[in-house]
Each structure stands twice: as structure tokens, then as C-alpha cells.
Design a protein around this motif. Structure first.
Motif, PDB file in Angstrom:
ATOM      1  N   LEU A  35       0.799  -1.219   0.000  1.00  0.00           N
ATOM      2  CA  LEU A  35       0.000   0.000   0.000  1.00  0.00           C
ATOM      3  C   LEU A  35       0.842   1.286   0.000  1.00  0.00           C
ATOM      4  O   LEU A  35       0.297   2.365  -0.034  1.00  0.00           O
ATOM      5  N   ARG A  36       2.181   1.150   0.017  1.00  0.00           N
ATOM      6  CA  ARG A  36       3.055   2.341  -0.022  1.00  0.00           C
ATOM      7  C   ARG A  36       3.016   2.954  -1.412  1.00  0.00           C
ATOM      8  O   ARG A  36       2.802   2.247  -2.407  1.00  0.00           O
ATOM      9  N   PRO A  37       3.292   4.294  -1.561  1.00  0.00           N
ATOM     10  CA  PRO A  37       3.333   4.922  -2.897  1.00  0.00           C
ATOM     11  C   PRO A  37       4.402   4.272  -3.773  1.00  0.00           C
ATOM     12  O   PRO A  37       5.418   3.781  -3.285  1.00  0.00           O
ATOM     13  N   ARG A  38       4.123   4.265  -5.074  1.00  0.00           N
ATOM     14  CA  ARG A  38       5.013   3.546  -5.985  1.00  0.00           C
ATOM     15  C   ARG A  38       6.435   4.125  -5.983  1.00  0.00           C
ATOM     16  O   ARG A  38       7.417   3.383  -6.043  1.00  0.00           O
ATOM     17  N   TYR A  39       6.546   5.461  -5.931  1.00  0.00           N
ATOM     18  CA  TYR A  39       7.894   6.060  -6.007  1.00  0.00           C
ATOM     19  C   TYR A  39       8.736   5.660  -4.799  1.00  0.00           C
ATOM     20  O   TYR A  39       9.943   5.466  -4.886  1.00  0.00           O
ATOM     21  N   LYS A  40       8.046   5.444  -3.617  1.00  0.00           N
ATOM     22  CA  LYS A  40       8.804   5.021  -2.439  1.00  0.00           C
ATOM     23  C   LYS A  40       9.264   3.572  -2.594  1.00  0.00           C
ATOM     24  O   LYS A  40      10.385   3.215  -2.204  1.00  0.00           O
ATOM     25  N   ARG A  41       8.383   2.736  -3.168  1.00  0.00           N
ATOM     26  CA  ARG A  41       8.779   1.343  -3.378  1.00  0.00           C
ATOM     27  C   ARG A  41       9.945   1.246  -4.357  1.00  0.00           C
ATOM     28  O   ARG A  41      10.875   0.465  -4.163  1.00  0.00           O
ATOM     29  N   LEU A  42       9.890   2.078  -5.420  1.00  0.00           N
ATOM     30  CA  LEU A  42      11.003   2.075  -6.392  1.00  0.00           C
ATOM     31  C   LEU A  42      12.301   2.547  -5.757  1.00  0.00           C
ATOM     32  O   LEU A  42      13.386   2.017  -6.039  1.00  0.00           O
ATOM     33  N   VAL A  43      12.207   3.542  -4.893  1.00  0.00           N
ATOM     34  CA  VAL A  43      13.413   4.042  -4.222  1.00  0.00           C
ATOM     35  C   VAL A  43      13.952   2.986  -3.277  1.00  0.00           C
ATOM     36  O   VAL A  43      15.165   2.719  -3.211  1.00  0.00           O
ATOM     37  N   ASP A  44      13.071   2.347  -2.533  1.00  0.00           N
ATOM     38  CA  ASP A  44      13.535   1.333  -1.568  1.00  0.00           C
ATOM     39  C   ASP A  44      14.201   0.155  -2.277  1.00  0.00           C
ATOM     40  O   ASP A  44      15.154  -0.444  -1.759  1.00  0.00           O
ATOM     41  N   ASN A  45      13.711  -0.169  -3.485  1.00  0.00           N
ATOM     42  CA  ASN A  45      14.229  -1.340  -4.191  1.00  0.00           C
ATOM     43  C   ASN A  45      15.659  -1.155  -4.708  1.00  0.00           C
ATOM     44  O   ASN A  45      16.309  -2.147  -5.052  1.00  0.00           O
ATOM     45  N   ILE A  46      16.130   0.105  -4.802  1.00  0.00           N
ATOM     46  CA  ILE A  46      17.503   0.294  -5.324  1.00  0.00           C
ATOM     47  C   ILE A  46      18.542   0.007  -4.232  1.00  0.00           C
ATOM     48  O   ILE A  46      19.735  -0.115  -4.530  1.00  0.00           O
ATOM     49  N   PHE A  47      18.124  -0.098  -2.994  1.00  0.00           N
ATOM     50  CA  PHE A  47      19.063  -0.365  -1.905  1.00  0.00           C
ATOM     51  C   PHE A  47      19.133  -1.870  -1.668  1.00  0.00           C
ATOM     52  O   PHE A  47      18.103  -2.513  -1.361  1.00  0.00           O
ATOM     53  N   PRO A  48      20.298  -2.494  -1.768  1.00  0.00           N
ATOM     54  CA  PRO A  48      20.423  -3.939  -1.512  1.00  0.00           C
ATOM     55  C   PRO A  48      20.424  -4.208  -0.004  1.00  0.00           C
ATOM     56  O   PRO A  48      20.546  -3.305   0.811  1.00  0.00           O
ATOM     57  N   GLU A  49      20.309  -5.497   0.307  1.00  0.00           N
ATOM     58  CA  GLU A  49      20.360  -5.853   1.727  1.00  0.00           C
ATOM     59  C   GLU A  49      21.753  -5.608   2.294  1.00  0.00           C
ATOM     60  O   GLU A  49      21.906  -5.145   3.425  1.00  0.00           O
TER      61      GLU A  49
END
Length: 817
Positions: free
Chosen positions: A11-25
Motif C-alpha cells: 500500500l506504499r506509494p510507488r515512487y517510495k517502493r522504487l526508491v527502496d528497491n535500489i538499496f540492496p540488503e
């Protein structure tokens, strides 16, 4: 419900999900490139979301910095850089604000790596050309922070170097970003320049010290190319190269202040290097602005130590040499006025030993030595400035300097100082030395316009002073002015040369302007040469310079009349050396004899009259056998062997005026003029130059020389002007004025009251008289061509041509066919 949405990732905004996905574990794995491409595509597809992406990235970066998760910080900055490079839409301004906020966060950190990371990102941003202007963006923080990094004092030298280089690159980025954007904060404001310029100079100076300690230039590598010094110099040049006309002052003033605050004028080397960078970097048409600022700074430091002023003058010298012609700008005379004023002040300081006029014995010796070095530097700088000027401006500068020299009898004391006669003499010497520098290499085609009487007459008056140094300087100035073909070095030594072709003299035909110049000023030059030889204080160098002056007159400005006068002058010098009335030392008598012999040997070969050359060579041969002390080779040496007295100088060792007149008369020279001995005319100028008072002058002798006939000189007897003569002249002039006034009154009254017929008859009679006189003149001057019919005799006993019509003329048979 709100808490549920915050916990559910879907349910998070798409731009936040895209930003979070660029950071690896694991941050060591680096940026997730595939997800970064998705984020970039989304930002390009929905540019209105770009500001939110930036704000969210900024939020994550701030959190990671606070938690010391520096790996994620680097990933966030890399993502920001890529988005910044890819997006150029109108909404990028809001994204830039988030970007600059993150850069500021990194620069505020105390970790060197984060500071360098933030600087590198800012430099990338500075190289981007934005499509839309920004009205509200401020770079004040970045100027301050980058300047602070330039002065970093970190303990580890390698890290310290990296921080300083990052600061320099950051300043370069600020300049690039703001200098061409009128909507941005003006980077040329003093508040910014006072931070940027000293930071660059600090690294430039620190690099010099580091380079001086480097073990060997062979250790240079690719890494050294990125040294702080070279990077600083490149940044400094770029800054100055972008400076417009109105910004030069703001850019140069911090340089002057930095050199003042750190006492860098005295070393000269760094100050000269700084201004070489400035002069080579700014636009050439702005060079004179830098010169004017240096001159103003020199004035502001008038009471500073001599070493500081000498450093400023040395920088001026280098700046003038670099700048192109016309660098002095519109205020040419103001430049020389400032330098001459500094010369006067330096002389005063040297004599008084203090800047405020009080004598301080303890520092006088050191100060005098430093002031003398300053004076020499000022004189060299004056010459350097003059060399950049065209001929007409150099003539104006020569006149200007001459007007500043205290002339004996006119304004003998310095107006601004109380240093007395010694100060006046020193000022004369210094200004004449300046003139020597200004006239060096001076060449002109028209001597009359380049050397007007207003310059030449006061200059020649100094050649009659009792000070030998001043007389020598005047002679050197004359040599520079007259020599237009670099012949002076060929006359540097007085000697008897059997064949002057070895000198390879450059001789051109004397032009009309040169002839006019010698007609106007020739007698003045001859007189000053004669009186210069007569001075008892003249030494070897004086006579060598006088010989060079005579030689230059012979090859540069000589026509037939000048050659005759120069030969008369040489014979008059011989008579001067023979005269018992003059109390001349033996050396001076021998020197004058040797000078006359050397010059006659030169002029006889220039005239190419065989009989003249034979007579001169015969006398020289006799002197070589009987009186070698009358020749230059035995006189102008270090330890000349001279007799105790010169009493028996006669016969064959002398040049005979009668013999020379005879041999030159056969070649068409003016024998009447040659046979007339040369006698210099003494004027009141001599009395002024000798500093004699008016009370010593009993009467003035006025000599009027008739020049109606070029073949013969006739002198009218001198008329003595006494008190009675002056009184009678005044009374007679008053009577003549009354008679003239009465005559004019009668003429006016006649034309006012006489009848018209009488006035007409009077004017008609005058017209008839004028016409008859004109007819007589025409009869004398205008005659028809001779005709074959012969001539008839006029009533005055003169033959008068008679005009015969062509058809009545009788031609000889041979002329008819």
C-alpha cells in the motif's frame, strides 16, 4: 487503518517502493542497477513525482548518516547523481533543492570521506546546464564551506590534501554554476570574493613550499598532475578568465589584501607569480585596470617599508612587461605621475631617515640602502611602461618627466620636502635616469616633432651644470634620441681607426626634417659639446660619450653644412686645449686633443676627400712618434702616462685650419665658413646652469648673427645695454606711440569730414601708384622666351626680348624642310 497502511508494503506509494528497491540488503553489493533503471524510467515518465523522489531520498540519506550507515549513504548519492544527469524537465528545480540539501548534509559531516563524496556530487551538478532558471537558490553556504575545506588542517597529510583539493573543486563548481547566470547570487560580490580568492592563494602558496621540499623532479607521475597547486592555478585562471570589466576590481582587491596580510610583497616571488597568472588570464583589454589597482595600492603604502613598496613596484614591472601595447590605458600620464611621486618620496625618506620627517639615526643606514633599491626598481618600471607605448605617447611622457625635474634657477628646491640642495640634486639624477630608460630604443622619423624646444632646451641646460653625473646622464639621453640605426655601440671606445668600414656604420641620406632640425638646434648642440669638453670635472666616460655624440651627429643628421660646422667645432676644441687662459688640468687638455684627433679621423673618412684624409693621417703619424699622449690610445686607459704640462704643443702635431679649408674647398665645401673659427655663444642659460646670482651679471651682451648669406658669416658688433640705453628706449617708444595715435586720428577725421570726390581721388591715386609698381615688377620678372629675331636694347641699357609673330620669323635653311 492508518497503522495498517504504514505496515503494508503493497500500500506504499510507488515512487517510495522504487526508491527502496535500489538499496540492496548488503550495502557492499552496491546499487541495484536493474531497479535503478526502473526508478529512472518512472521519473522520466512522471516528472511531477521527481520532487517527491528527491525528498524521500533525502530523508533516507539523513537517517543513514545519523545511523553511520555510510554504505547506504554512498548508494543514495549515486542514485541522486544518476537521476540528476537523466532528468532535465521543468520540475527539476524542486529536485535540485532536495539534492543540495543532501550535499549540505554531507559537507556538514566531520567525516572526510563524506565531505569528499558531497563535493564530487556537487561538481557533477555544477557541470549540468539547466533548462529553467532558478530565482531563489543560494550558494552562500557552499562558498563558505568549500573555502573552509581549502584551509583544512587535518592531521593526516594525504587526507588533508584530498580535503583541500575537494574544496578547490567545489569552489570551481560554484563559479561555473553562478558566474554566467544573472539570476543567481552575484559571485563577484566582495563577500564571496574575499573567501574564494584567499582560499585559492593559500593553496597556491602552500604548494610552493611543498614543491621546494620535493626531492627530485624525476619523481613526477600522473598523480602529481592532480596536485593542489596545479588544480588551484587552473581554478584561479578560470575564475579570472570569466571576469568582466566591472568585476576585475573585486577579483584583484582580495589578492592585494592577502599579500598585505601575509607580508608576501617582500619576498616578491609569490607576488610576481600571482600577478603573472592574473595578467595572462584576464582579457587583454582589461589589463590597464590591474595596473591602475597596483598603482593605487602603491600610493596607499607610501609610508610602508621600502621592501614592501619595492615588491609592489617589481610586480608592476612584470605586469607592464606582460601586458600588450596600450595596457596603461587612458591615464598614461597618471601612471608616470604616480611612479615619479614615489621616486620623490623615496629620495626624501632616504635623506631624512624617517617617514614623518624626523631623523632616526638608528635605522637610517638600512633604510637608505632599501630606498636606493626601491628607486632603481621604480626607474626600471618607468622604462618598462614606456616601452609599451607608441612613439607619440613616449614623447609626451618625456616632456612630462622633463617638467618634473627641478631646473637650476627656476624652481631649485623640492616643493614637498625640506631636503634642500642635496634632495634637489638626487631628484634631478633620478628623473634623468628615468629619462634614460624612457628614451632607450626611441626611434622617430621626424626629429622636430619628437624633440620640441620645450624638451630639448631644458635638457641641454643640464649639460652645463657642475655635477658630472648629471652631465653624463644628459649625454646618454641625447645619444638615445639621435641614434636611430643602433650605431651607438660602434662609437663606445675612442680610438684611431685606419679604416672605418670595419665599424659597419648604417648611414642614411639626411631627410628634410633632419635638415630643419639641425638648422634649428644645431648651434645649441655644438655649443653644449664645446662647453662639455671645457668642464674640469669631465672624466674619461664623459669624453667617450661626447665622441659618440659627435659620431652620431655625423652619420645620422649630417648634410654638407653640418659637416663643415662639425669640422670647425673639432678645430675649436683643439684651440681650447691649446689655450692658456683656461685653467684646465693636463688630463683634460690631452683628452680634448685626443677627442679632436679621433673625430677628425672619423669625419675625414666619411667625407671621402683624399687630401683631407692625407692631412689628418700625417698629423696622427707625427703624434704617434712624438706626442702619443695626444692620441686616444694613450689617454683613455686606466693609468695614462701624461706629461706634467703641455707647453710645447705646436707645429706638425696640430691640425691646421688653413690646410683643411684648402683641401675641402677644392671639393666644393664652403671655404669662407671653414676659414671662420668656431666661437660658442654664451647666453644667460649658462649663468643659470652654474647657479650664479643675477648680482654677478654686470651687463648683458646681445649678439646678433647675420644669416643673410650662406657663404659668409658677418657678425655685427655687440651692443652694450646699459641703464641709459633702456631709459632712452622707453622714452622714444612713448613718443612714437603718441605720434602714431595722432596720425590715426587725422586719417579717421579726414574720412569722416572730407567730401566724397576728394576721398575717391585719393584712393584712385593710390590704386594707380600700386598698378605702376606691379607693372615694373612684371617687366623685371616675367620675360618672353628668346626669339630668333634677336633682342632690342631698352631705355635702361638692358637688353630686352622682342616678341615676333611666328609667321614673320626667319629660320635658318637647315631648320626648314
Amino acid at each position: 487503518m492508518t497503522g495498517v497502511c504504514g505496515c503494508c508494503g503493497a500500500l506504499r506509494p510507488r515512487y517510495k517502493r522504487l526508491v527502496d528497491n535500489i538499496f540492496p540488503e548488503d550495502p557492499e553489493d552496491g546499487l541495484v542497477k536493474a531497479n535503478m533503471e526502473k526508478l529512472t524510467f518512472y521519473a522520466l515518465s512522471a516528472p511531477e513525482k521527481l520532487d517527491r523522489i528527491g525528498a524521500y531520498l533525502s530523508e533516507r540519506l539523513s537517517r543513514d548518516v545519523a545511523r553511520h550507515r555510510y554504505g547506504y549513504v554512498c548508494i543514495a548519492m549515486e542514485a541522486l547523481d544518476q537521476l540528476l544527469m537523466a532528468c532535465h524537465c521543468q520540475s527539476i528545480n524542486l529536485f535540485v533543492e532536495s539534492f543540495l540539501k543532501m550535499v549540505r548534509k554531507l559537507l556538514e559531516s566531520d567525516k572526510p570521506n563524506l565531505q569528499i563524496l558531497g563535493t564530487n556530487s556537487f561538481v557533477k551538478f555544477a557541470n549540468i546546464e539547466e533548462d529553467t532558471p532558478s530565482y531563489h537558490r543560494s550558494y552562500d553556504f557552499f562558498v563558505s564551506r568549500f573555502s573552509e575545506m581549502c584551509h583544512s588542517s587535518y592531521e593526516d597529510p594525504d587526507i588533508r590534501t584530498k580535503i583541500r583539493m575537494a574544496g578547490i573543486k567545489g569552489l570551481q563548481g560554484v563559479v561555473r554554476k553562478t558566474v554566467n547566470d544573472e539570476l543567481q547570487a552575484n559571485i563577484w560580490d566582495p563577500q564571496h570574493m574575499d573567501k574564494i580568492v584567499p582560499s585559492l592563494l593559500f593553496n597556491l602558496q602552500s604548494g610552493e613550499r611543498t614543491e621546494s621540499r620535493s626531492p627530485s623532479p624525476l619523481q613526477a607521475s600522473e598523480k602529481e598532475k592532480e596536485s593542489p597547486v596545479e588544480l588551484t592555478e587552473r581554478c584561479f585562471r578560470e575564475l579570472l578568465g570569466r571576469a568582466a570589466y566591472g568585476n576585475i576590481k573585486n577579483a584583484v582587491t582580495p589578492v592585494l589584501m592577502h599579500l598585505d596580510n601575509h607580508s608576501l610583497w617582500e619576498g616578491k616571488t609569490f607576488a610576481v607569480r600571482c600577478f603573472k597568472i592574473i595578467m595572462y588570464s584576464i582579457q587583454s583589454q582589461h589589463s590597464h585596470l590591474v595596473i591602475q589597482q597596483l598603482l593605487g595600492h602603491l600610493d596607499a603604502n607610501s609610508k610602508n617599508s621600502a621592501t614592501v613598496r619595492a615588491g609592489i613596484v617589481e610586480v608592476l614591472l612584470e605586469a607592464a612587461a606582460i601586458a600588450a601595447s596600450g595596457s596603461v590605458g587612458p591615464t598614461v600620464l597618471e601612471v608616470f605621475n604616480t611612479l615619479l611621486r614615489q621616486l620623490r618620496l623615496s629620495v626624501d625618506y632616504e635623506l631624512t631617515g624617517s617617514y614623518d620627517g624626523s631623523v632616526n639615526i638608528g635605522t637610517k643606514i638600512i633604510k637608505a640602502h632599501e630606498e636606493r633599491q626601491l628607486q632603481e626598481a621604480v626607474i626600471r618600471t618607468i622604462g618598462s611602461f614606456a616601452n609599451t607605448l607608441p612613439t607619440y605617447q613616449r614623447s609626451e611622457v618625456m616632456l612630462f618627466i622633463m617638467g618634473k625635474i627641478p631646473v637650476p634657477g627656476v624652481h631649485p628646491a623640492l616643493p614637498s620636502t625640506g631636503s634642500g640642495p642635496e634632495g634637489t640634486r638626487m631628484i634631478q639624477v633620478m628623473l634623468l635616469k628615468s629619462l634614460v630608460q624612457v628614451t632607450a630604443g626611441f626611434q622617430t622619423t621626424n626629429m622636430l616633432t619628437a624633440l620640441p624646444s620645450s624638451f630639448l632646451e631644458p635638457l641641454l641646460s643640464f649639460s652645463l651644470t657642475e655635477d658630472p653625473e648629471i652631465r653624463l646622464l644628459v649625454l646618454q639621453i641625447l645619444l638615445s634620441l639621435i641614434d636611430r640605426h643602433d650605431n651607438t655601440p660602434k662609437f663606445s671606445n675612442i680610438s684611431i681607426i685606419s679604416d672605418i668600414s670595419v665599424l659597419k656604420l648604417k648611414v642614411d641620406k639626411c631627410s628634410r626634417q633632419d635638415n630643419l632640425f639641425m638648422k634649428k638646434h644645431g648651434q645649441q648642440l655644438y655649443r653644449h659639446i664645446y662647453l662639455g669638453c671645457k668642464e674640469q670635472s669631465s672624466g674619461r666616460q664623459h669624453y667617450e660619450t661626447l665622441f659618440a655624440l659627435l659620431g652620431l651627429l655625423s652619420v645620422e643628421l649630417a648634410n654638407e653644412e653640418v659637416v663643415v660646422d662639425l669640422i670647425r667645432l673639432a678645430l675649436a676644441l683643439q684651440d681650447l686645449a691649446l689655450s692658456t687662459d683656461e685653467a684646465m688640468p693636463v688630463f683634460n687638455r690631452c683628452a680634448v686633443h685626443a677627442l679632436a684627433a679621433a673625430y677628425l679621423n672619423l669625419i675625414c673618412q666619411l667625407t671621402t676627400v683624399p687630401a683631407f684624409c692625407q692631412h689628418i693621417h700625417e698629423v696622427i703619424e707625427v703624434r704617434q712618434k712624438e706626442s702619443p699622449y695626444l692620441l686616444p690610445e694613450d689617454v683613455f686607459i686606466d693609468n695614462p702616462k701624461l706629461p706634467s704640462s703641455l707647453e710645447k704643443v705646436e707645429g706638425e702635431v696640430l691640425f691646421l685650419q688653413s690646410k683643411i679649408t684648402e683641401v675641402l674647398g677644392g671639393s666644393g665645401y664652403n671655404t669662407d665658413r671653414l676659414a671662420t673659427p668656431y666661437v660658442p655663444q654664451y647666453t644667460d642659460e649658462d649663468r643659470l646652469s652654474k647657479r650664479k646670482s643675477i648680482g654677478e651679471t654686470i651687463s648683458l651682451q646681445v649678439e646678433v648673427e647675420s644669416r643673410n648669406s650662406p657663404e659668409k658669416e658677418e657678425r655685427t658688433p655687440a651692443e652694450e645695454i646699459t641703464f641709459e640705453t633702456l631709459k632712452n628706449a622707453i622714452v622714444d617708444s612713448v613718443g612714437m606711440e603718441e605720434q602714431e595715435r595722432e596720425r590715426r586720428r587725422q586719417v579717421v577725421e579726414k574720412f569722416q569730414k572730407a567730401p566724397f570726390e576728394e576721398i575717391a581721388a585719393h584712393c584712385g591715386a593710390r590704386a594707380t601708384l600700386l598698378q605702376s609698381k606691379l607693372n615694373q615688377i612684371f617687366e623685371i620678372t616675367i620675360r618672353p622666351p628668346p626669339s630668333p629675331s634677336g633682342t632690342i636694347s631698352s631705355g635702361y641699357g638692358q637688353s630686352q626680348s622682342r616678341s615676333v609673330p611666328i609667321y614673320e620669323m626667319k629660320f635658318p635653311d637647315l631648320c626648314v624642310y
